[in-house]
Design an enzyme around this catalytic site. Structure first.
Site, mmCIF file in Angstrom:
data_model
loop_
_atom_site.group_PDB
_atom_site.id
_atom_site.type_symbol
_atom_site.label_atom_id
_atom_site.label_comp_id
_atom_site.label_asym_id
_atom_site.label_seq_id
_atom_site.Cartn_x
_atom_site.Cartn_y
_atom_site.Cartn_z
ATOM 1 N N ALA A 166 0.844 -1.190 0.000
ATOM 2 C CA ALA A 166 0.000 0.000 0.000
ATOM 3 C C ALA A 166 0.878 1.237 0.000
ATOM 4 C CB ALA A 166 -0.911 0.021 1.227
ATOM 5 N N MET A 167 0.250 2.398 -0.195
ATOM 6 C CA MET A 167 1.018 3.631 -0.323
ATOM 7 C C MET A 167 0.320 4.775 0.401
ATOM 8 S SD MET A 167 3.671 5.112 -1.442
ATOM 9 C CE MET A 167 3.942 6.829 -1.030
ATOM 10 N N GLU A 216 -0.099 2.694 6.892
ATOM 11 C CA GLU A 216 -0.238 3.831 5.965
ATOM 12 C C GLU A 216 -0.816 5.041 6.687
ATOM 13 O OE1 GLU A 216 1.411 3.217 3.454
ATOM 14 O OE2 GLU A 216 1.362 1.031 3.593
ATOM 15 N N HIS A 258 1.844 6.788 8.677
ATOM 16 C CA HIS A 258 2.761 7.568 7.841
ATOM 17 C C HIS A 258 2.350 9.040 7.754
ATOM 18 C CE1 HIS A 258 5.895 5.122 6.156
ATOM 19 N NE2 HIS A 258 5.119 4.286 5.497
HETATM 20 N N1 TRP Z 1 5.834 3.616 1.164
HETATM 21 C C1 TRP Z 1 5.016 2.464 1.024
HETATM 22 C C2 TRP Z 1 4.848 1.877 2.417
HETATM 23 O O1 TRP Z 1 5.752 1.379 2.998
HETATM 24 C C3 TRP Z 1 5.501 1.390 0.140
HETATM 25 C C4 TRP Z 1 5.977 1.710 -1.234
HETATM 26 C C5 TRP Z 1 7.150 2.210 -1.594
HETATM 27 C C6 TRP Z 1 5.352 1.373 -2.425
HETATM 28 N N2 TRP Z 1 7.300 2.211 -2.931
HETATM 29 C C7 TRP Z 1 6.224 1.686 -3.464
HETATM 30 C C8 TRP Z 1 4.134 0.829 -2.717
HETATM 31 C C9 TRP Z 1 5.918 1.415 -4.785
HETATM 32 C C10 TRP Z 1 3.837 0.568 -4.036
HETATM 33 C C11 TRP Z 1 4.726 0.843 -5.058
HETATM 34 O O2 TRP Z 1 3.826 1.967 2.987
HETATM 35 ZN ZN ZN Z 2 5.680 2.413 4.862
#
Ligand code: TRP
Ligand code: ZN
Length: 885
Positions: A266-267, A302, A305
């Site tokens: 997830a993002m 998420e 974050h």
């Molecule tokens: N930052 C996201 C997390 O750890 C994960 C993430 C980093 C991500 N790069 C990505 C998700 C590329 C999908 C595609 O929660």
């Molecule tokens: Zn993360």
């Protein structure tokens, strides 16, 4: 794709950007074949730099027009090459108008703007924004965004972006628009848009301050019966962050969107989190207990974050663990608190340490080993690793162990006070922790800069006359790529002493100055060797060392089998009770592997003390079933392999299987009783208590099926036929798939028919077969020809290819090397579709040097085959080059 030799980026080369961006206005004309993006940026020179060039990055985007301060720039006004657009000698204040053209429907990398099942999604972390427009796409450039989306109203009725919806309406022509504004400055990697035909579940939630916010979970039509758990998890996360850290949601609207094509879990895009469907969709019919727990922790991750990552972000990508290690630690603590009981917390800790040992310890001992804060990379996507995430979380946890919960909270408060709205470094975090607690944490920095898992050796001496017990701790750390010598780490080692009754002794640590007795002491090991002395120790104790796994280290300690059984039965620290059982089993298994390697039989029959200890754990009705499940699960083949200098995967597999069969046989009656005692009749609920029972019951089933007799087959078949939830159904199916039960094929076929409409369940179906001991390379190739299989969808590729290559060692390591050939083919095929996913699969063979010579040669050949492939992405190239180095 690569056209030149990939460049290595070094942390030491960091320089602040020459220009900062104040505002970003974007207009999207969304069309899958050709999307036009108009961007207006206001920039000004950065007082912290003396550069005079505006530097923008672009990746695979077509530049249609570029205007600076109202005038079109011709090819003489800028330089464009290698993904960098540079405008030399730009004025103090710059307004740039950039028009780009992109092709979302052709974008199979799933980075930037892409199409999934007819809808638009973006993924910008780490460097995906530059696939949308030219931009100073680096996390230390933070700006405010205003985004106009325009698209066909019928096909794309829903238009979402970060922040607040300002305006929406019709454009005529069947098109409509929506204007979004994000009130917070953010780095470009947090930008997101979603457009398409989606529906949502929404609820309002009142924050601690009394402010009301709108929460939405967006999914494709037909999935609204699967969103409640994600919504509940979000509400729990909001509450928890308010209570535990005093952190409140800063937006009026918070959205989660599920998408079936996604590279990772997830993002955390600001206000618009985008999720792999795997971490959103759940109901008892399709989701297992593990799925429910996964959703709860990823939704929390998420959401957390928003403060640890978004409000305070990373200065550069070398600092990735600043947000990821910290946020993993926070989601681990959240999940533990959600279970609520002490034994639940311990079980969660055991689970997290299992992941660390299973995946991070091998990484830290292999050719891709890197510090939590790496010094260099070729492709940043390759550094979203278990080291940055899970070891990073262990490093954060150590602050809490050293400073106490309150001290840790003080450090967090100071961190936000100092750095809210800024892009900072791991050092800034460490200094906030140190300053808030008046501590010198300079040596602690080595946890960020040195790779490798330290070893801590324990020696003890008891002096009855003096009533003194001495513990000598010595540390070392093996060389890792680029780091031959290591300095001593600052290691918190939590210790307790058990008396002959198995009770904790009161501890009086010499020199600690405190007369107050406690039962766990945190020893701070800072030198290569140190001795700690406990006073008033009335009898020779059994030490319990590294309680709750207080540091991510290997612990070398000599226990007798009797002492291990004693600890397993009595240690007040549940983690170390589990650990003692694992040590007991490990010792036995390693001895058997040696026997097998020397030509003997994997005869696990005479495993007396282990059987007794396992029996005691299995029949102790005071124990939490979830704990019993973990305590009765043997160390994995991967964890076993880590203990050996030369890995023979077939010997390891044979030994573990023999051990499982002997435990099944010896404890047959007890397994049957446990099976019956842990049924969960009635309506399904994913709560930790019922999930723990199901876990133990399904473990009992798995052991009984090792006997592969009629009784076991019937038990599995009956469970399959009567299951009212996916945990029991898949538990039974996995048992059948590993057996020679007559109903095996029919159950597999029926499962597919029943769930063919549910992509996430079809993934389980592929994955379960990929990991079955009956599935060889040929059978995997056959499964790839199934109409439901595609390499283009990452979840599907992972469910079959990754599950086989990483989760079925005895078949994957077929002596003829056919598994490795298969692996190379798939890495090469994926490379052309999705470099990020391909590079993950490429990691499978990076420990090739640890294997026995015959396999080693075949692995090396497969790696060389991949390395010699033309138009290899830099993602895959970096992995195979480092593996072969
Ligand atoms: N930052 C996201 C997390 O750890 C994960 C993430 C980093 C991500 N790069 C990505 C998700 C590329 C999908 C595609 O929660
Ligand atoms: Zn993360």
């Amino acid at each position: 794709m690569r056209t030149d030799t990939p460049q290595t980026i070094y942390r030491k080369d960091y320089a602040p950007p020459a220009y900062l961006v104040e505002t970003v206005e974007m207009g999207f004309d969304l069309d899958p074949d050709l999307t036009r993006v108009a961007t207006r940026l206001t920039l000004s020179r950065n007082p912290e730099s003396d550069g005079k060039s505006v530097v923008l990055y672009g990746d695979g985007v077509q530049l249609v027009q570029l205007r600076m301060n109202g005038r079109e720039l011709t090819r003489r006004g800028y330089a464009l090459g290698n993904g960098v657009l540079e405008i030399f000698n730009a004025p103090e204040q710059v307004t740039l108008e950039i028009e780009t053209a992109i092709h979302p429907a052709l974008n199979t990398s799933l980075m930037g703007l892409y199409v999934s099942n007819g809808n638009f999604f973006t993924q910008c972390e780490a460097e995906g924004f530059r696939k949308i427009t030219f931009f100073p796409d680096r996390p230390d450039v933070m700006a405010k965004y205003k985004v106009m989306l325009r698209a066909d109203k019928k096909k794309y009725p829903v238009l979402l972006s970060n922040g607040n919806l300002i305006e929406q309406g019709d454009l005529g022509d069947g098109r409509h628009y929506a204007l979004w504004e994000d009130p917070f400055k953010k780095p470009s990697y947090l930008f997101a848009l979603v457009a398409g035909s989606l529906v949502c579940q929404e609820e309002t939630c009142t924050l601690k301050s009394g402010r009301e916010v709108l929460l939405q979970v967006w999914v494709e039509e037909g999935n609204l019966d699967k969103t409640q758990h994600a919504m509940d998890s979000l509400k729990h996360s909001i509450r928890w962050d308010e209570e535990r850290y005093g952190l409140e949601l800063d937006l009026d609207r918070f959205m989660i969107v599920a998408v079936g094509d996604f590279n990772m879990g997830a993002m955390e895009n600001k206000g618009l989190n985008i999720f792999n469907t795997k971490y959103v969709l759940a109901n008892p019919r399709i989701a297992t207990d593990a799925d429910y727990a996964g959703i709860e922790s990823v939704v929390a991750h998420e959401y957390f974050h928003n403060w640890t990552g978004n409000r305070v972000t990373c200065r550069d990508w070398f600092q990735l663990s600043l947000k990821e290690g910290l946020t993993v630690f926070r989601d681990q603590e959240f999940s533990a608190d959600m279970i609520g009981t002490d034994s639940g917390r311990a079980v969660k800790r055991i689970e997290d340490v299992r992941v660390l040992r299973q995946a991070q310890f091998p990484e830290d001992a292999g050719p891709m080993a890197h510090p939590v804060r790496p010094d260099s990379y070729v492709e940043i996507n390759n550094f979203y690793t278990v080291t940055v995430y899970e070891k990073g979380a262990e490093v954060v946890r150590m602050y809490q162990t050293l400073l106490g919960r309150d001290g840790f909270r003080k450090g967090m408060d100071l961190y936000f006070e100092r750095h809210d709205g800024h892009a900072v470094t791991c050092d800034d975090f460490r200094l906030a922790m140190a300053d808030a607690n008046g501590r010198d944490l300079s040596q602690f920095e080595l946890w960020y800069s040195q790779a490798g898992t330290p070893r801590v050796k324990v020696e003890t001496a008891y002096d009855a006359g003096q009533e003194a017990f001495e513990i000598t701790l010595s540390q070392s750390c093996a060389p890792t790529p680029g780091q031959a010598e290591k300095k001593p780490f600052h290691i918190p080692v939590a210790v307790g002493l058990l008396d002959s009754q198995g009770l904790d002794m009161p501890l009086f640590l010499d020199g600690s100055g405190s007369a107050e007795a406690f039962t766990t002491a945190v020893l701070e090991l800072t030198e290569s060797s140190q001795t700690f002395r406990f006073k008033h120790v009335k009898e020779k104790p059994v030490p319990s060392v590294l309680r709750n796994f207080s540091a991510p280290v290997h612990l070398d300690i000599d226990y007798t089998e009797a002492e291990l059984a004693f600890l397993m039965a009595h240690d007040s620290d549940a983690f170390n009770r589990w650990e003692a059982g694992q040590r007991l089993a490990m010792r036995r298994m390693l001895a058997l592997v040696k026997t097998v390697r020397e030509g003997g039989q994997a005869d696990a029959g005479a495993a007396g003390p282990l059987h007794d200890a396992f029996r005691a754990t299995l029949t102790d009705s005071r124990l939490d079933p979830a704990f019993q499940e973990f305590a009765l699960t043997l160390p994995s083949e991967t964890v076993l392999a880590e203990q050996l200098d030369v890995v023979d995967p077939h010997a390891i597999h044979a030994v573990r299987q023999a051990m499982r069969r002997s435990l099944a046989q010896a404890l047959r009656g007890e397994w049957q009783i446990a099976y019956q005692a842990n049924r969960t009749p009635g309506e399904y609920s994913p709560d930790a208590e019922s999930a723990g029972k199901r876990g133990l019951k399904n473990l009992a089933l798995a052991y009984l099926v090792e006997l592969d007799d009629d009784a076991a087959h019937r038990l599995a078949q009956t469970q399959y036929d009567n299951a009212n939830n996916m945990t029991d159904r898949i538990g039974a199916l996995a048992a059948l798939a590993n057996s020679s039960a007559p109903g095996r094929e029919q159950a597999l076929a029926r499962f597919y028919e029943d769930f063919e409409q549910e992509a996430l369940v079809v993934d389980k179906w592929f994955s379960l077969q990929a990991m079955s001991r009956k599935t060889d390379v040929a059978a995997v190739r056959e499964l790839m020809r199934h109409p439901a299989f595609t390499l283009k969808n990452p979840n599907r590729a992972r469910s079959l290819i990754f599950s086989f290559c990483n989760g079925n060692p005895s078949q994957f390591h077929a002596a003829d090397g056919s598994g490795y050939e298969f692996w190379a083919e798939q890495v090469i095929a994926l490379n052309a579709i999705n470099p990020q996913v391909a590079a993950r699969l490429a990691r499978t063979l990076d420990r090739w040097r640890k294997y026995e010579p015959a396999l080693q040669q075949k692995m090396k050949a497969a790696l060389q085959k991949v390395a010699a492939t033309r138009s290899l992405s830099k993602d895959v190239l970096e992995v195979v080059t480092k593996s072969l180095a």
